[in-house]
Scaffold this active site. Structure first.
Site, PDB file in Angstrom:
ATOM      1  N   LEU A 195       8.091 -17.024   2.451  1.00 56.29           N
ATOM      2  CA  LEU A 195       9.166 -16.086   2.763  1.00 56.29           C
ATOM      3  C   LEU A 195       8.674 -14.981   3.681  1.00 56.29           C
ATOM      4  CD1 LEU A 195      12.094 -15.079   2.101  1.00 56.29           C
ATOM      5  CD2 LEU A 195      11.069 -13.777   0.215  1.00 56.29           C
ATOM      6  N   SER A 206      -1.223  -9.317   5.712  1.00 53.38           N
ATOM      7  CA  SER A 206      -2.628  -9.364   6.123  1.00 53.38           C
ATOM      8  C   SER A 206      -3.515 -10.102   5.138  1.00 53.38           C
ATOM      9  CB  SER A 206      -3.159  -7.940   6.311  1.00 53.38           C
ATOM     10  OG  SER A 206      -2.417  -7.264   7.274  1.00 53.38           O
ATOM     11  N   ASP A 242       2.692   3.648  -0.294  1.00 50.82           N
ATOM     12  CA  ASP A 242       2.747   2.741   0.860  1.00 50.82           C
ATOM     13  C   ASP A 242       4.207   2.423   1.182  1.00 50.82           C
ATOM     14  OD1 ASP A 242       1.616   1.254   2.892  1.00 50.82           O
ATOM     15  OD2 ASP A 242       1.371  -0.550   1.685  1.00 50.82           O
TER      16      ASP A 242
END
Length: 543
Positions: free
Chosen positions: A129, A133, A286
């Site tokens: 999907l 990294s 994040d």
């Protein structure tokens, strides 16, 4: 280094040179032999001279693969270290990297869970999907309840690659630190921070725990939804969680088409951030656009959806208190208070001159406040504060860097959704309410109630505790008195010893001068000087 590492070292160096990144090193730090050697490498000349240095750095990291892409993303958050043009360009790095073979993902999932895919999941899609990294995501359904899920799996054999690249990065950082002492970028420290961050992200059990905690903090909240983690299926290299359907926060057109109240959504983003920081001391660090979605449901009462909790930040009670007071001092443009708070918190050395720090803050921040509040970047103010504080030897702490990065993300998202967002007006009431809860009679009464069970438990032992404490105090007084007497005795002996050594040296010098004419007198003087020396040395060396 073994042959493979040398080959990788050459690959990294050649990519950096072909992108002309040696130009980032100031010319006065490159002696002429280095410049001559660089010119001799004509096959590694800069092939992209028309691009900016930031674009060349970004493209070089993309060429070097996932580890360097992640490194560039981390560097983009260190705006206290990088020039703005480099930080802005690196912020464009995305997690859009080529996916790995779905069959390898299936094998890794089966190895981690110890069972075939078909025994646990239905409708497993080998086509990923999304791909990032260090991991990629596949969709499936749980057999036990038919719930839609996503399975996040770490890239196979990524750890050896990471370890090799980190080892080479650390070597290069040490070389740079040796060649360029007092380097503001602190390369060794940056690489070490990156290593810790990357290793944390490789452990998906840590991400699962973070997601469970964040979900618990916002249980039944209409502001933020965190997907359910199926912890029984999670391993260090595999994470299984509820699949969510939402509108990417970066797709403003889709949000508008869904009828989303963008003003309320932007304000709730700010509230969610400050709630995480000041109420929970645990915040998602994040929150870039790829990790944030908006629910399709209730567009007039919009709800954020947060995923990928690999990086979180925490603050202790003292940090929260000083941050809140700093923010409120900003709102009131009380630079004296900001300077004093930095000294009190230990963020700058205690010998910092508050008046000079206050003046520096006023010089940097006052022009910003000349604008209307709605046009002022809260994150930029915090960034300018940290940069100014660094001139006064402030070492920016990791939790504050994460906070700064997250605030920049939140503010950027808020302004993207609703350009008129007045982040100051949204945040100030929240901070004032929080401060009222922390200071005053209510806060004192709450602290008493929190400690009441502890005191009730300790009350029967109180007489013994008091007796033991008084006994220890009396014992320590005797020890201090004995040490005081011992010190004075030793000081006296040392003074006598120094006197005898000095007297011996004087007699020795006099004896040498008398030796040609008065040998007997000189001999007696030499004898006495030796006796004085031995006695003086004995007194000084005694303990």
């Amino acid at each position: 280094m073994i042959l493979r590492e040398w080959r990788r070292f050459y690959t990294i160096g050649s990519v950096l040179l072909r992108h002309g990144l040696d130009e980032l090193i100031p010319r006065h730090w490159q002696p002429w032999p280095v410049r001559l050697f660089r010119r001799s490498l004509f096959w590694l000349r800069n092939r992209y001279p028309e691009q900016s240095r930031g674009a060349r750095l970004r493209h070089a990291f993309e060429s070097l693969g996932p580890v360097f892409i992640k490194f560039g993303q981390m560097l983009s958050t260190r705006r206290d270290l990088l020039p703005p043009d480099l930080a802005e360009e690196l912020a464009m790095l995305q997690d859009r990297v080529p996916s790995f073979d779905g069959q390898l993902a299936r094998e890794q999932i089966e190895q981690a869970l110890g069972q075939p895919i078909e025994a646990l999941f239905a409708d497993f899609d080998q086509q990923p999907l999304a791909s990032a990294s260090v991991a990629q995501v596949h969709t499936a359904r749980l057999k036990e309840n038919n719930a839609e899920i996503v399975i996040k799996v770490i890239r196979p054999d990524i750890k050896p690659v990471i370890n090799d690249d980190i080892r080479l990065m650390r070597l290069c950082a040490k070389i740079v630190a040796f060649l360029i002492p007092n380097n503001r970028l602190r390369p060794v420290e940056v690489i070490e921070e990156y290593r810790r961050t990357l290793l944390d992200e490789l452990n998906l059990m840590s991400e699962a725990a973070n997601a469970i905690q964040l979900r618990r903090n916002f249980e039944n909240s209409s502001h933020l939804y965190v997907p359910l983690v199926y912890s029984d299926y999670c391993r260090e290299s595999v994470l299984v969680m509820e699949r969510i359907y939402g509108i990417p926060v970066s797709d403003r057109a889709a949000l508008e088409a869904n009828g989303t109240d963008l003003k309320l959504l932007a304000e709730r983003g700010v509230e969610v951030f400050f709630t995480q920081v000041f109420r929970d001391s645990f915040f998602h660090a994040d929150m870039h656009p790829g990790n944030v979605f908006v629910s399709y449901e209730h567009p007039h009462d919009p709800q954020w959806i947060g995923i990928d909790c690999g990086i979180v930040g925490t603050l202790n009670r003292q940090d929260k208190r000083y941050l809140a007071e700093n923010f409120l001092a900003f709102f009131n443009r009380d630079y004296r208070k900001v300077a004093e708070l930095h000294v009190q918190s230990g963020w700058v050395p205690p010998d910092t001159k508050v008046e000079e720090f206050e003046s520096a803050l006023r010089t940097v921040l006052e022009p910003i406040f000349a604008k209307p509040l709605a046009e002022i970047s809260f994150g930029q103010v915090l960034l300018n504060l940290f940069n100014t504080a660094r001139r006064f030897n402030m070492h920016v702490q990791p939790q504050l860097v994460l906070l700064q990065k997250t605030l920049l993300y939140i503010e950027g998202l808020g302004r993207h959704l609703y350009p008129q967002l007045d982040l100051w007006q949204t945040a100030k009431p929240f901070l004032e309410h929080w401060m009222r809860q922390q200071i005053g009679p209510k806060a004192a009464w709450r602290a008493i109630k929190e400690k009441a069970p502890f005191w009730a438990e300790k009350l029967p032992d109180m007489p013994d505790l008091i007796y033991d404490t008084l006994t220890q105090v009396q014992h320590q007084q005797h020890m201090v008195k004995g040490l005081y007497q011992q010190y004075h005795q030793q000081h006296r002996r040392h003074a006598q010893g120094r006197f005898l050594l000095g007297a011996g040296a004087t007699l020795l010098l006099g004896s040498i001068l008398l030796l040609p004419t008065h040998e007997q007198l000189a001999s007696a003087g030499l004898t006495i000087s030796i006796i004085c020396w031995l006695n003086g040395w004995w007194k000084i060396s005694r303990r």
